[in-house]
Design a protein around this motif. Structure first.
Motif, PDB file in Angstrom:
ATOM      1  N   SER A 145     -10.392 -24.253 -42.774  1.00 38.57           N
ATOM      2  CA  SER A 145      -9.780 -25.386 -43.433  1.00 38.57           C
ATOM      3  C   SER A 145      -8.255 -25.002 -43.833  1.00 38.57           C
ATOM      4  CB  SER A 145     -10.490 -25.324 -45.052  1.00 38.57           C
ATOM      5  OG  SER A 145     -11.981 -25.811 -44.796  1.00 38.57           O
ATOM      6  N   LEU A 146      -7.523 -26.201 -43.751  1.00 36.01           N
ATOM      7  CA  LEU A 146      -6.107 -26.252 -43.845  1.00 36.01           C
ATOM      8  C   LEU A 146      -5.735 -26.216 -45.544  1.00 36.01           C
ATOM      9  CD1 LEU A 146      -3.267 -26.209 -42.711  1.00 36.01           C
ATOM     10  CD2 LEU A 146      -3.668 -28.464 -42.437  1.00 36.01           C
ATOM     11  N   ARG A 147      -5.227 -25.266 -45.758  1.00 33.87           N
ATOM     12  CA  ARG A 147      -4.695 -25.050 -47.522  1.00 33.87           C
ATOM     13  C   ARG A 147      -3.365 -25.550 -47.679  1.00 33.87           C
ATOM     14  NH1 ARG A 147      -5.043 -20.496 -49.978  1.00 33.87           N
ATOM     15  NH2 ARG A 147      -5.657 -21.413 -51.974  1.00 33.87           N
ATOM     16  N   GLY A 148      -2.504 -25.080 -46.936  1.00 34.81           N
ATOM     17  CA  GLY A 148      -1.150 -25.142 -47.006  1.00 34.81           C
ATOM     18  C   GLY A 148      -0.055 -24.888 -45.926  1.00 34.81           C
ATOM     19  N   VAL A 149       0.961 -25.362 -45.739  1.00 36.62           N
ATOM     20  CA  VAL A 149       2.065 -25.121 -44.736  1.00 36.62           C
ATOM     21  C   VAL A 149       3.377 -24.914 -45.419  1.00 36.62           C
ATOM     22  CG1 VAL A 149       3.027 -25.949 -42.582  1.00 36.62           C
ATOM     23  CG2 VAL A 149       0.714 -26.323 -43.160  1.00 36.62           C
ATOM     24  N   GLN A 150       4.119 -23.645 -44.858  1.00 30.13           N
ATOM     25  CA  GLN A 150       5.495 -23.689 -45.534  1.00 30.13           C
ATOM     26  C   GLN A 150       6.252 -23.670 -44.150  1.00 30.13           C
ATOM     27  OE1 GLN A 150       6.475 -20.009 -46.987  1.00 30.13           O
ATOM     28  NE2 GLN A 150       7.988 -20.656 -48.453  1.00 30.13           N
ATOM     29  N   PHE A 151       7.323 -24.457 -44.104  1.00 19.54           N
ATOM     30  CA  PHE A 151       8.637 -24.361 -43.104  1.00 19.54           C
ATOM     31  C   PHE A 151       8.942 -23.015 -43.003  1.00 19.54           C
ATOM     32  CE2 PHE A 151      12.768 -24.841 -41.463  1.00 19.54           C
ATOM     33  CZ  PHE A 151      12.430 -25.399 -40.204  1.00 19.54           C
ATOM     34  N   VAL A 152       8.963 -22.368 -42.096  1.00 23.62           N
ATOM     35  CA  VAL A 152       9.948 -21.141 -41.915  1.00 23.62           C
ATOM     36  C   VAL A 152      11.339 -21.348 -41.214  1.00 23.62           C
ATOM     37  CG1 VAL A 152       9.969 -18.563 -40.942  1.00 23.62           C
ATOM     38  CG2 VAL A 152       7.947 -19.784 -41.973  1.00 23.62           C
ATOM     39  N   LYS A 153      11.337 -21.663 -39.933  1.00 26.58           N
ATOM     40  CA  LYS A 153      12.315 -22.162 -39.030  1.00 26.58           C
ATOM     41  C   LYS A 153      12.078 -22.866 -38.196  1.00 26.58           C
ATOM     42  CE  LYS A 153      11.738 -17.904 -36.327  1.00 26.58           C
ATOM     43  NZ  LYS A 153      12.228 -16.398 -35.784  1.00 26.58           N
ATOM     44  N   ASP A 154      13.319 -23.270 -37.394  1.00 27.15           N
ATOM     45  CA  ASP A 154      13.267 -24.266 -36.190  1.00 27.15           C
ATOM     46  C   ASP A 154      12.759 -23.577 -35.226  1.00 27.15           C
ATOM     47  OD1 ASP A 154      14.076 -26.853 -37.611  1.00 27.15           O
ATOM     48  OD2 ASP A 154      16.213 -26.034 -37.709  1.00 27.15           O
ATOM     49  N   GLY A 155      12.068 -24.005 -34.197  1.00 25.12           N
ATOM     50  CA  GLY A 155      11.827 -23.627 -32.898  1.00 25.12           C
ATOM     51  C   GLY A 155      12.102 -24.901 -31.874  1.00 25.12           C
ATOM     52  N   ASP A 156      11.971 -24.276 -30.579  1.00 21.96           N
ATOM     53  CA  ASP A 156      11.847 -25.591 -29.606  1.00 21.96           C
ATOM     54  C   ASP A 156      10.844 -26.385 -29.685  1.00 21.96           C
ATOM     55  OD1 ASP A 156      14.424 -24.330 -28.487  1.00 21.96           O
ATOM     56  OD2 ASP A 156      13.084 -23.258 -27.102  1.00 21.96           O
ATOM     57  N   PRO A 157      11.036 -27.731 -30.003  1.00 19.34           N
ATOM     58  CA  PRO A 157      10.141 -28.623 -30.235  1.00 19.34           C
ATOM     59  C   PRO A 157       9.155 -28.705 -29.113  1.00 19.34           C
ATOM     60  CG  PRO A 157      12.192 -29.654 -30.741  1.00 19.34           C
ATOM     61  CD  PRO A 157      12.537 -28.147 -30.110  1.00 19.34           C
ATOM     62  N   PHE A 158       7.731 -29.080 -29.247  1.00 15.45           N
ATOM     63  CA  PHE A 158       7.107 -29.535 -28.195  1.00 15.45           C
ATOM     64  C   PHE A 158       7.201 -30.761 -28.115  1.00 15.45           C
ATOM     65  CE2 PHE A 158       4.115 -25.867 -30.006  1.00 15.45           C
ATOM     66  CZ  PHE A 158       4.685 -25.000 -29.349  1.00 15.45           C
ATOM     67  N   ALA A 159       6.451 -31.543 -26.987  1.00 14.20           N
ATOM     68  CA  ALA A 159       6.870 -32.699 -26.717  1.00 14.20           C
ATOM     69  C   ALA A 159       6.524 -33.752 -27.804  1.00 14.20           C
ATOM     70  CB  ALA A 159       5.898 -33.268 -25.366  1.00 14.20           C
ATOM     71  N   GLY A 160       7.524 -34.434 -28.242  1.00 18.17           N
ATOM     72  CA  GLY A 160       7.205 -35.517 -29.235  1.00 18.17           C
ATOM     73  C   GLY A 160       7.416 -34.865 -30.577  1.00 18.17           C
ATOM     74  N   GLY A 161       8.053 -33.542 -30.623  1.00 16.29           N
ATOM     75  CA  GLY A 161       8.163 -32.826 -31.802  1.00 16.29           C
ATOM     76  C   GLY A 161       9.243 -33.188 -32.829  1.00 16.29           C
TER      77      GLY A 161
END
Length: 178
Positions: A145-161
């Motif tokens: 189950s997804l509880r939370g997400v914290q942005f850490v740093k940029d990365g090469d975007p996947f298609a449509g990212g």
């Protein structure tokens, strides 16, 4: 059983709006978290799934474990099974979903919205998931189950990212609109 996945790549980011999978089932928030097979999260996940399996199925765990691993019904998956998607090949991943909206925050713990443009597919995040054992008419498995997400740093975007940047456009002068 709560697990934190540190510095992993996000994919199929559906953190702000609940959606169905292929138009089926109840809408939910979801995401995939991709990391190399030698990432510390692999051992943490394996240990947690082992403890959860023993707790849920007791003496039957060895048999159930063999069944769910053979049918790829654990929270940890081989990325080569999704090698047609950017970032998965040669890695492992966890898919997590929840009917409740997860906490989504920036590095400084401020809340993020979809308009902030992050997290996005291809960026790095810390993710908080909860493992749970399923044993019902839909089968036996260990889910996340997804509880939370914290942005850490940029990365090469996947298609449509990612969204367009202001530098993608040029200034239009009023007198050129004839």
């Amino acid at each position: 059983m709560n697990i934190k996945l540190n510095n992993v790549r996000a994919a199929f980011c559906n953190f702000f709006e609940p959606r169905t999978v292929n138009g089926e089932g109840d809408p939910a928030y979801s995401g995939c978290f991709i990391f190399p097979p030698d990432h510390p999260a692999v051992k943490a996940l394996q240990d947690a799934m082992e403890a959860l399996g023993k707790e849920k199925w007791g003496a039957k765990w060895a048999t159930v474990k063999k069944e769910i691993e053979t049918k790829d019904r654990t929270a940890l998956h081989d990325g080569d099974t999704k090698s047609s998607y950017a970032g998965f090949d040669g890695n492992v991943f966890v898919s997590a979903r929840s009917k409740a909206r997860p906490l989504v925050i920036d590095r400084d713990k401020t809340p993020l919205t979809a308009q902030d443009g992050k997290p996005y597919a291809g960026c790095y995040v810390n993710a908080s998931i909860e493992l749970w054992a399923q044993d019902n008419s839909f089968g036996r498995r260990i889910n996340a189950s997804l509880r939370g997400v914290q942005f850490v740093k940029d990365g090469d975007p996947f298609a449509g990212g990612n969204s367009a940047n202001v530098d993608d456009f040029e200034t239009i002068e009023e007198d050129s609109l004839v």
